[in-house]
Enzyme design. Structure first.
Site, PDB file in Angstrom:
ATOM      1  N   LYS A 129     -46.659 -61.749  18.086  1.00 42.70           N
ATOM      2  CA  LYS A 129     -45.567 -62.581  18.597  1.00 42.70           C
ATOM      3  C   LYS A 129     -44.902 -61.818  19.726  1.00 42.70           C
ATOM      4  CE  LYS A 129     -43.640 -66.596  17.758  1.00 42.70           C
ATOM      5  NZ  LYS A 129     -44.154 -67.836  17.191  1.00 42.70           N
ATOM      6  N   ASP A 169     -43.339 -71.009  22.129  1.00 45.34           N
ATOM      7  CA  ASP A 169     -42.463 -71.040  20.951  1.00 45.34           C
ATOM      8  C   ASP A 169     -41.118 -71.533  21.495  1.00 45.34           C
ATOM      9  OD1 ASP A 169     -42.281 -70.060  17.963  1.00 45.34           O
ATOM     10  OD2 ASP A 169     -40.447 -69.322  18.861  1.00 45.34           O
TER      11      ASP A 169
HETATM   12  P1  NAP Z   1     -38.051 -75.673  21.276  1.00 44.24           P
HETATM   13  O1  NAP Z   1     -38.914 -76.715  21.857  1.00 44.24           O
HETATM   14  O2  NAP Z   1     -37.435 -74.662  22.154  1.00 44.24           O
HETATM   15  O3  NAP Z   1     -36.929 -76.401  20.422  1.00 44.24           O
HETATM   16  C1  NAP Z   1     -36.054 -75.709  19.577  1.00 44.24           C
HETATM   17  C2  NAP Z   1     -35.060 -76.715  19.066  1.00 44.24           C
HETATM   18  O4  NAP Z   1     -34.290 -76.140  18.019  1.00 44.24           O
HETATM   19  C3  NAP Z   1     -34.076 -77.164  20.130  1.00 44.24           C
HETATM   20  O5  NAP Z   1     -33.712 -78.496  19.905  1.00 44.24           O
HETATM   21  C4  NAP Z   1     -32.892 -76.228  19.888  1.00 44.24           C
HETATM   22  O6  NAP Z   1     -31.654 -76.689  20.351  1.00 44.24           O
HETATM   23  C5  NAP Z   1     -32.902 -76.227  18.382  1.00 44.24           C
HETATM   24  N1  NAP Z   1     -32.150 -75.111  17.862  1.00 44.24           N
HETATM   25  C6  NAP Z   1     -32.298 -73.807  18.158  1.00 44.24           C
HETATM   26  N2  NAP Z   1     -31.398 -73.100  17.495  1.00 44.24           N
HETATM   27  C7  NAP Z   1     -30.687 -73.980  16.744  1.00 44.24           C
HETATM   28  C8  NAP Z   1     -29.626 -73.891  15.841  1.00 44.24           C
HETATM   29  N3  NAP Z   1     -29.101 -72.693  15.562  1.00 44.24           N
HETATM   30  N4  NAP Z   1     -29.155 -75.016  15.250  1.00 44.24           N
HETATM   31  C9  NAP Z   1     -29.701 -76.224  15.542  1.00 44.24           C
HETATM   32  N5  NAP Z   1     -30.688 -76.384  16.411  1.00 44.24           N
HETATM   33  C10 NAP Z   1     -31.172 -75.287  17.002  1.00 44.24           C
HETATM   34  O7  NAP Z   1     -38.851 -74.831  20.168  1.00 44.24           O
HETATM   35  P2  NAP Z   1     -39.995 -75.350  19.189  1.00 44.24           P
HETATM   36  O8  NAP Z   1     -41.305 -74.953  19.778  1.00 44.24           O
HETATM   37  O9  NAP Z   1     -39.764 -76.741  18.788  1.00 44.24           O
HETATM   38  O10 NAP Z   1     -39.772 -74.383  17.934  1.00 44.24           O
HETATM   39  C11 NAP Z   1     -38.942 -74.738  16.836  1.00 44.24           C
HETATM   40  C12 NAP Z   1     -39.327 -73.893  15.637  1.00 44.24           C
HETATM   41  O11 NAP Z   1     -40.710 -74.118  15.306  1.00 44.24           O
HETATM   42  C13 NAP Z   1     -39.200 -72.378  15.811  1.00 44.24           C
HETATM   43  O12 NAP Z   1     -38.839 -71.799  14.580  1.00 44.24           O
HETATM   44  C14 NAP Z   1     -40.608 -71.952  16.172  1.00 44.24           C
HETATM   45  O13 NAP Z   1     -40.857 -70.597  15.873  1.00 44.24           O
HETATM   46  C15 NAP Z   1     -41.412 -72.876  15.251  1.00 44.24           C
HETATM   47  N6  NAP Z   1     -42.809 -73.079  15.625  1.00 44.24           N
HETATM   48  C16 NAP Z   1     -43.140 -73.585  16.848  1.00 44.24           C
HETATM   49  C17 NAP Z   1     -44.477 -73.787  17.142  1.00 44.24           C
HETATM   50  C18 NAP Z   1     -44.908 -74.414  18.434  1.00 44.24           C
HETATM   51  O14 NAP Z   1     -46.106 -74.690  18.579  1.00 44.24           O
HETATM   52  N7  NAP Z   1     -44.028 -74.691  19.387  1.00 44.24           N
HETATM   53  C19 NAP Z   1     -45.473 -73.443  16.216  1.00 44.24           C
HETATM   54  C20 NAP Z   1     -45.089 -72.954  14.963  1.00 44.24           C
HETATM   55  C21 NAP Z   1     -43.758 -72.771  14.681  1.00 44.24           C
HETATM   56  P3  NAP Z   1     -30.983 -76.079  21.675  1.00 44.24           P
HETATM   57  O15 NAP Z   1     -31.665 -76.790  22.790  1.00 44.24           O
HETATM   58  O16 NAP Z   1     -29.555 -76.390  21.545  1.00 44.24           O
HETATM   59  O17 NAP Z   1     -31.250 -74.604  21.678  1.00 44.24           O
END
Ligand code: NAP
Length: 449
Positions: A129, A169
């Site tokens: 990561k 991510d």
């Molecule tokens: P992203 O597109 O950047 O979206 C993150 C979302 O979570 C945004 O809406 C953000 O809001 C919100 N958020 C962040 N901190 C928050 C908080 N404290 N309270 C409420 N909302 C919050 O990221 P993502 O790829 O969807 O990733 C989300 C999660 O999935 C992470 O844990 C990541 O590690 C996991 N994940 C992602 C993938 C992937 O393929 N992308 C794969 C496996 C796991 P703001 O805009 O206000 O920050």
């Protein structure tokens, strides 16, 4: 409280001592160790040759300076990270996170989880990561590009399609992957498509990669529901976040007949009892890079926006935390159980605190842990690598079918392993043990390295 096996207790104490102040990393290690007691009891050989100690120590950790210039000509310095945790099963694989909360402890917890998650997929990928404490919010396209180029100017020397293959991510999507791939190609003078995944379709991306983590999470929860002769049809679902994972979780739930009534960002949450209007949400989040408050404003009185509040207060049948780590605590879990939640699927990484997980398990709620539930993203990244290696591209339908079958496989592996180790129905135990055994077997075969 689950007590650790006596052989694991000193190993955990050592992890805490050697990685002082890295609370999230300690939390992730402890959760795995709580499951491993049953393995050590059955197979004491897994506690030999320093296997467990080695699995907790990254093979390599890189920390570097990322200087960049904003649109006004001011210089900023961020910190970049890449933690290459394990290459026992294949090249290091795992996303990059750009968020101001990033520090070594966050990257290490994510890297550690990734090792087990990748093992669970059954695919030939190690775990890693990376990321930076850079905050992309409010930055122009040109600033994002300059940051990504500077980040890659240091990181490129550690990457390669057979060495280390990052993806996205939080804060890193197709746009950022494009800028980083462009810089990698420019520096190395190689068109090495398989060095990054999550690319756009125009230059070597895979169908379904954008949707994969969300779709995969829903496929996993669908399998859990099946064990109780239930499905998504007519169920009320709350999905936290409104980023990549949340949006495609909502999309697939709606396709399967479920009704998502709330989603959020870090400023607040929105409730739309009629069901989230996904086209509007996508337009606001993906095209305009707006906030869920804008969604509520666009809909007027049919949607309610709650600034700062706790989304888990919204009663639902199924909860899918899909935002960030430790976003659902013991109090939230109690509220969800009182409101009759039947299943929880972790779309985000480690979104539920340890006491929340215990409350769900004790209440008999179907609980799918992140390692298993959100593994569809990295699995589809591995499919992207396969397509890049064979210079091929598959159809959306064929790729989605592969994803669904991978998720069924992960579900069954977790379920059978939990049963075998005396914890039927406990997907946390199943995921941790199944992931561990696959990595441990490979590590042993490779000798003490
Ligand atoms: P992203 O597109 O950047 O979206 C993150 C979302 O979570 C945004 O809406 C953000 O809001 C919100 N958020 C962040 N901190 C928050 C908080 N404290 N309270 C409420 N909302 C919050 O990221 P993502 O790829 O969807 O990733 C989300 C999660 O999935 C992470 O844990 C990541 O590690 C996991 N994940 C992602 C993938 C992937 O393929 N992308 C794969 C496996 C796991 P703001 O805009 O206000 O920050």
């Amino acid at each position: 409280m689950v007590t650790l096996d006596e052989k694991l207790e000193p190993l955990y104490a050592q992890v805490v001592r050697r990685n002082a102040g890295e609370d999230e990393f300690h939390q992730a290690v402890k959760e795995v160790f709580e499951s491993l007691g049953a393995v050590i009891a059955k197979r004491p050989d897994y506690a030999e040759d320093g296997l467990i100690e080695r699995i907790c120590e990254p093979e390599r950790q890189v920390i570097f300076r990322v200087p960049w210039t904003d649109d006004r000509g001011q210089v900023h310095i961020n910190r970049g990270f890449r933690v290459e945790f394990s290459s026992a099963l294949g090249p290091y694989k795992g996303g990059l996170r750009f968020h101001p909360s990033v520090y070594l402890g966050i990257i290490k917890f994510l890297g550690f989880e990734q090792v087990f998650k990748n093992a669970l997929t059954g695919m030939p990928i190690g775990g890693a990561k990376g990321g930076s404490d850079f905050d992309p919010k409010g930055r122009s396209d040109a600033e994002i590009m300059r940051f990504c180029q500077s980040f890659m100017t240091e990181l490129y020397r550690h990457l390669g399609e057979h060495t280390d293959v990052p993806a996205g991510d939080i804060g890193v999507g197709q746009r950022e992957i494009g800028y980083m791939f462009g810089q990698y190609k420019r520096i190395t003078n190689r068109y090495e498509a398989g060095v990054l995944t999550g690319k756009a379709l125009a230059y070597g991306g895979s169908q379904v990669r954008t949707e994969a983590t969300g779709y995969g999470s829903v496929f996993f929860v669908r399998e859990m529901l099946r064990t109780r002769s239930a499905d998504f049809d007519g169920k009320k679902v709350v999905v936290s976040g409104s980023g990549n994972v949340a949006i495609y979780t909502i999309e697939k739930i709606q396709e399967l007949g479920g009704k998502v009534i709330a989603c959020s960002d870090s400023d607040g949450y929105v409730v739309d009892e009629g069901g989230i209007d996904l086209a509007l949400l996508k337009d606001i989040k993906e095209r305009r890079r707006g906030r869920v408050a804008d969604y509520a404003e666009a809909l007027g009185s049919t949607a309610t926006y709650v600034p700062q509040g706790c989304i888990w207060d919204v009663p639902c049948d199924i909860a899918m935390p899909s935002a960030t780590q430790n976003e659902l605590n013991g109090r939230d879990a109690r509220v969800l159980v009182e409101n009759g939640v039947m299943a929880v699927g972790e779309g985000a990484n480690m979104p539920c605190t340890p006491d929340a997980m215990r409350i769900f398990t004790d209440a008999g709620v179907l609980f799918g842990p992140a390692k298993a539930v959100n593994a569809g993203g990295v699995a589809t990244s591995a499919l992207e690598m396969q397509q890049n290696a064979s210079r091929d591209s598959w159809t959306f339908e064929a790729t989605e079918e592969r994803l669904a079958s991978i998720m069924r496989g992960i579900h069954d592996r977790c379920s059978e392993t939990a049963e075998e180790y005396g914890a039927p129905g406990n997907y946390v135990v199943g995921a941790n043990i199944a992931g561990f055994i696959r990595v441990a077997e490979a590590m042993r075969a490779l000798g003490v390295i």
